[in-house]
Design an enzyme around this catalytic site. Structure first.
Site, PDB file in Angstrom:
ATOM      1  CD  GLU A   1       0.039  -1.253   3.151  1.00 27.08           C
ATOM      2  OE1 GLU A   1       0.450  -2.259   2.364  1.00 27.08           O
ATOM      3  OE2 GLU A   1       0.181  -1.423   4.384  1.00 27.08           O
ATOM      4  CG  ASN A   2       4.900   1.125  -1.384  1.00 25.34           C
ATOM      5  OD1 ASN A   2       5.220   1.202   0.039  1.00 25.34           O
ATOM      6  ND2 ASN A   2       5.194   0.350  -2.069  1.00 25.34           N
TER       7      ASN A   2
ATOM      8  CG  HIS B   1      -5.798  -5.643   1.206  1.00 23.44           C
ATOM      9  ND1 HIS B   1      -6.180  -6.514   2.164  1.00 23.44           N
ATOM     10  CD2 HIS B   1      -4.521  -5.342   1.605  1.00 23.44           C
ATOM     11  CE1 HIS B   1      -5.424  -6.442   3.320  1.00 23.44           C
ATOM     12  NE2 HIS B   1      -4.324  -5.915   2.862  1.00 23.44           N
ATOM     13  CD  GLU B   2      -2.039  -3.937  -0.848  1.00 29.90           C
ATOM     14  OE1 GLU B   2      -1.966  -3.200   0.012  1.00 29.90           O
ATOM     15  OE2 GLU B   2      -2.212  -5.220  -0.853  1.00 29.90           O
TER      16      GLU B   2
ATOM     17  CG  HIS C   1      -3.255  -0.962   3.671  1.00 33.01           C
ATOM     18  ND1 HIS C   1      -3.563  -1.374   4.945  1.00 33.01           N
ATOM     19  CD2 HIS C   1      -2.982  -2.378   3.223  1.00 33.01           C
ATOM     20  CE1 HIS C   1      -3.144  -2.399   5.108  1.00 33.01           C
ATOM     21  NE2 HIS C   1      -2.865  -3.242   3.912  1.00 33.01           N
TER      22      HIS C   1
ATOM     23  CD  GLU D   1      -1.858  -5.668   6.391  1.00 28.23           C
ATOM     24  OE1 GLU D   1      -2.652  -5.784   5.530  1.00 28.23           O
ATOM     25  OE2 GLU D   1      -0.923  -5.110   6.176  1.00 28.23           O
TER      26      GLU D   1
ATOM     27  CG  ASP E   1       9.703  -9.302   6.806  1.00 32.41           C
ATOM     28  OD1 ASP E   1       9.174  -8.220   6.808  1.00 32.41           O
ATOM     29  OD2 ASP E   1      11.157  -9.347   6.262  1.00 32.41           O
TER      30      ASP E   1
ATOM     31  CE1 TYR F   1      -3.271  -9.024   4.787  1.00 30.86           C
ATOM     32  CE2 TYR F   1      -1.862 -10.353   6.441  1.00 30.86           C
ATOM     33  CZ  TYR F   1      -1.804  -9.463   5.382  1.00 30.86           C
ATOM     34  OH  TYR F   1      -0.903  -8.898   4.855  1.00 30.86           O
TER      35      TYR F   1
HETATM   36  N1  BES Z   1       0.899  -4.346   3.737  1.00 31.80           N
HETATM   37  C1  BES Z   1       0.692  -5.738   3.417  1.00 31.80           C
HETATM   38  C2  BES Z   1       2.160  -6.233   2.676  1.00 31.80           C
HETATM   39  C3  BES Z   1       3.121  -6.650   4.010  1.00 31.80           C
HETATM   40  C4  BES Z   1       2.546  -6.814   5.458  1.00 31.80           C
HETATM   41  C5  BES Z   1       4.346  -6.787   3.880  1.00 31.80           C
HETATM   42  C6  BES Z   1       3.668  -7.210   6.354  1.00 31.80           C
HETATM   43  C7  BES Z   1       5.177  -6.877   4.569  1.00 31.80           C
HETATM   44  C8  BES Z   1       4.904  -7.060   5.979  1.00 31.80           C
HETATM   45  C9  BES Z   1      -0.322  -5.598   2.075  1.00 31.80           C
HETATM   46  O1  BES Z   1      -1.099  -4.672   2.205  1.00 31.80           O
HETATM   47  C10 BES Z   1      -0.974  -6.775   2.216  1.00 31.80           C
HETATM   48  O2  BES Z   1      -1.740  -7.342   2.919  1.00 31.80           O
HETATM   49  N2  BES Z   1      -0.792  -7.766   1.016  1.00 31.80           N
HETATM   50  C11 BES Z   1      -1.325  -8.894   0.714  1.00 31.80           C
HETATM   51  C12 BES Z   1      -2.729  -8.623   0.061  1.00 31.80           C
HETATM   52  C13 BES Z   1      -3.830  -9.418  -0.042  1.00 31.80           C
HETATM   53  C14 BES Z   1      -4.250  -9.636   1.485  1.00 31.80           C
HETATM   54  C15 BES Z   1      -4.952  -8.861  -0.668  1.00 31.80           C
HETATM   55  C16 BES Z   1      -0.474  -9.885  -0.127  1.00 31.80           C
HETATM   56  O3  BES Z   1       0.749  -9.427  -0.403  1.00 31.80           O
HETATM   57  O4  BES Z   1      -0.917 -11.205  -0.025  1.00 31.80           O
HETATM   58 ZN    ZN Z   2      -2.703  -5.221   3.937  1.00 32.79          ZN
END
Ligand code: BES
Ligand code: ZN
Length: 650
Positions: A301-302, A325-326, A329, A348, A404, A412
């Protein structure tokens, strides 16, 4: 319990049946009257209680041959404690060339600094002895070609094959591998940047990208809203723009940009729906950057520029929940931010809840419920007696050494489920108003779970205590498992898939093409999720012949099909599987396949071979995950009866 019965069962049996034993609070609830307790972020060396970075000015030179960024970061400081005389920053694999304090008349005074021995997870603490309290500190530095937050691709690794490509992934704590800063979400700063690149590449940041920018190798950016460090982002390559509407559009390589714009055509309607629910979009433009398939996540979500995997461009818009989703955010996460990675659910979980509401607003409840059922089934598989510590929404600090690792179904799916519970109890209208006020109240702040709890107690529960008791509320936050109070969802479309699958397993024909032609990604995902852990290879061959799973361009299907083929010994899928692992680097999609392979000696040998070939084109974050999976598994001889489900993994 067979998975195929879970959807139906979920509507009848309280989830307590699936709940792991011995619920014990892992975090003490904060006292009821408490204001925000002092929060400490164990994943950062910074001391924001002494000094806070308010603004960052970057001047960087991008060198594709050396795979480095070189230049300066100038930090504008807001000193909090009159006794403070040092600035502690987070770095990882940075070469620090010089530190200076800004004085009058553009004079810079050199400062002594020390770079500590690196910690494997946190990187190296940089201590700059400021002596006094200068308003500006400038650091000259160079990144390492192995920076964990950057990936550098040669032209051959791109679609067009002409230009090199690079991109960042700063969340959770990788911004420190390309900028020396206070790498904690507790600190927010505005930023500006000047980037010099080879003239033929286009550079973008999580800032005010101009859709009409001229490619000249000299780019400037401004991000006027204060953001936490994990939202710093940069990318460069052969990138062109295609508009979606007046305030949104897609950046991608030329060969993909039209397809991407068509897939994401509903983005403008999503923004409008989100604004109706939660108040104005505060970030000006909303664009999407489609990255190469090695991007380690689905989306990131930059601010102003969502980074997205190309694996959701499947032609039928069935995976656009990723964009919802993004985009979500922009309220939950970028506007109201978690204070530490331990409060990840505030980002999340809220975002997954809002994502569902946007999908509902655009495509109807039935469609939104498909995703909810699939996610909740995944949650059930993920929760085991071994990972109780990661099941409360408010997890204890020591449960999360590497931030991480907090992409679990807890943050989620359980997070979203909690809000769905509150919505159900309080009524949609009241709950929507509460969330709107919450985003407004905490806008541009970083908050802890305790602060959310205090706010909700005052503004939601306090209004009508009979609706949700304190004990019910706290059970979601502090207990493992899912409370019995969780509202259930029925999906008749997925129940039909259960029936079709069960009929096939009971010996009748596979569902007719006339039936499956109407299935979307979600139905196929549910069909595969409900199959046993392993099947007779002949049965898989029949499935493959009927539906061409091997070689599917759809990542959601691939991440379920290939592990099933591995567990079943259906080796005919191996060439397609190897092709997939050679092309795609999204952790969530590849990790289940590597883990399945690593469970047998023969699979492990094959996995090592495939990984060796794929590795040069993979992102450092994905490389790290795969290495850990292949090393951790000393290849047990037999396949476990129920392999532990992995965390979301991105
Ligand atoms: N912010 C997250 C990605 C993230 C979380 C990167 C924690 C590093 C550490 C992003 O918004 C996300 O949730 N991406 C999901 C998308 C999905 C839930 C629709 C992904 O990448 O799977
Ligand atoms: Zn997310």
């Amino acid at each position: 319990m067979r998975l195929s019965t879970l959807v139906i069962a979920a509507t009848l049996v309280p989830l307590a049946a699936c709940r792991p034993p011995a619920p014990e609070a892992t975090t003490e609830p904060a006292p009821l009257t408490a204001t925000a307790p002092a929060v400490r972020d164990i994943h950062s060396f910074a001391e924001p209680h002494l000094v806070k970075v308010r603004h960052l000015a970057l001047e960087l030179e991008m060198d594709f041959a050396a795979r480095t960024l070189t230049g300066t970061a100038t930090l504008q400081l807001d000193w909090q404690d009159p006794a403070a005389d040092a600035l502690l920053l987070d770095t990882r694999d940075l070469t620090i060339l010089r530190a200076e304090a800004g004085e009058a008349n553009d004079h810079w005074r050199e400062l002594p600094f020390e770079l500590a021995e690196p910690d494997q997870t946190l990187g190296s603490r940089l201590t700059i002895r400021t002596g006094g309290q200068p308003a500006l500190v400038r650091i000259a530095y160079r990144t390492s070609p192995a920076a964990s937050g950057l990936q550098w691709l040669t032209p051959a690794m791109t679609l067009g094959g002409q230009q090199p490509f690079m991109f960042s992934q700063s969340q959770q704590i990788h911004a420190r591998s390309w900028v020396p800063l206070q790498d904690t979400p507790m600190v927010r700063f505005t930023y500006e940047a000047r980037l010099r690149t080879p003239p033929q590449v286009m550079a973008l940041m999580s800032a005010d990208n101009d859709p009409a920018a001229v490619r000249d190798g000299d780019y400037t950016f401004r991000m006027p809203q204060p953001i936490p460090s994990y939202l710093l982002a940069i990318a460069a390559g052969d990138l062109v723009f295609a508009p979606i509407d007046a305030r949104s559009g897609v950046w991608a390589e030329p060969a993909l940009v039209q397809q991407a714009a068509a897939e994401f055509v509903d983005t403008g309607r999503m923004i409008a729906a989100a604004e109706r629910l939660y108040g104005p979009y505060r970030w000006d433009r909303y664009d999407i950057l489609v990255l190469p398939p090695s991007f380690p996540y689905g989306g990131m979500e930059n601010p102003r520029l969502t980074f997205a995997t190309p694996t959701v461009i499947v032609g039928d818009r069935s995976l656009v929940a990723l964009i919802a989703h993004e985009l979500a955010h922009s309220w939950s996460g970028n506007l109201v931010t978690f204070a530490t990675a331990n409060d990840a659910w505030l980002n999340e979980g809220f975002t997954t809840y809002v994502e569902g509401r946007l999908i509902e607003a655009l495509y109807g409840r039935e469609r939104a419920d498909l995703d909810r059922v699939i996610e909740r089934n995944e949650l059930r598989r993920e929760f085991t007696a071994e990972n109780l510590a990661l099941q409360p929404l408010a997890i204890a600090q020591e449960a999360l050494p590497d931030p991480d690792d907090n992409l679990t179904a807890t943050v989620y799916t359980k997070g979203a489920w909690f809000l769905q519970f509150l919505e159900q109890r309080c009524g949609r209208e009241r709950f929507d108003a509460f969330l709107r006020d919450y985003f407004e109240h905490f806008a541009f702040q970083s908050i802890s779970t305790a602060q959310f709890r205090d706010y909700a107690r005052l503004h939601l529960l306090g209004q009508d205590p009979a609706r949700v008791s304190e004990a019910e509320f706290d059970a979601w936050l502090y207990q493992p498992g899912v409370p019995d109070t969780a509202p259930q969802v029925i999906s008749s479309r997925l129940a039909a898939v259960d029936a079709a699958r069960e009929a096939w397993q009971a010996g009748t024909e596979l569902p007719e093409p006339a039936v499956t032609a109407a299935w979307s990604t979600q139905e196929w995902v549910h069909f595969l999720d409900g199959l046993p852990q392993a099947l007779d290879p002949g049965r898989l061959a029949a499935l493959d012949a009927a539906y061409q799973f091997s070689g599917t361009p759809n990542g959601e299907i691939a991440q379920r099909w290939y592990p099933l083929t591995v567990r079943s010994g259906y080796t005919a899928a191996r060439p397609a599987l190897a092709e997939f692992l050679g092309r795609v680097g999204r952790r969530k999609l590849v990790m289940p396949i590597y883990k399945a392979l690593a469970a047998t000696p023969d699979g492990l040998a094959f996995a090592r071979e495939v990984f060796a070939k794929a590795r040069p084109a993979l992102h450092p974050i994905t490389v790290g995950s795969i290495e850990a999976a292949l090393a951790a598994t000393q290849a047990p001889a037999a396949v476990p009866a129920t392999p532990p489900e992995s965390a979301n993994g991105g």
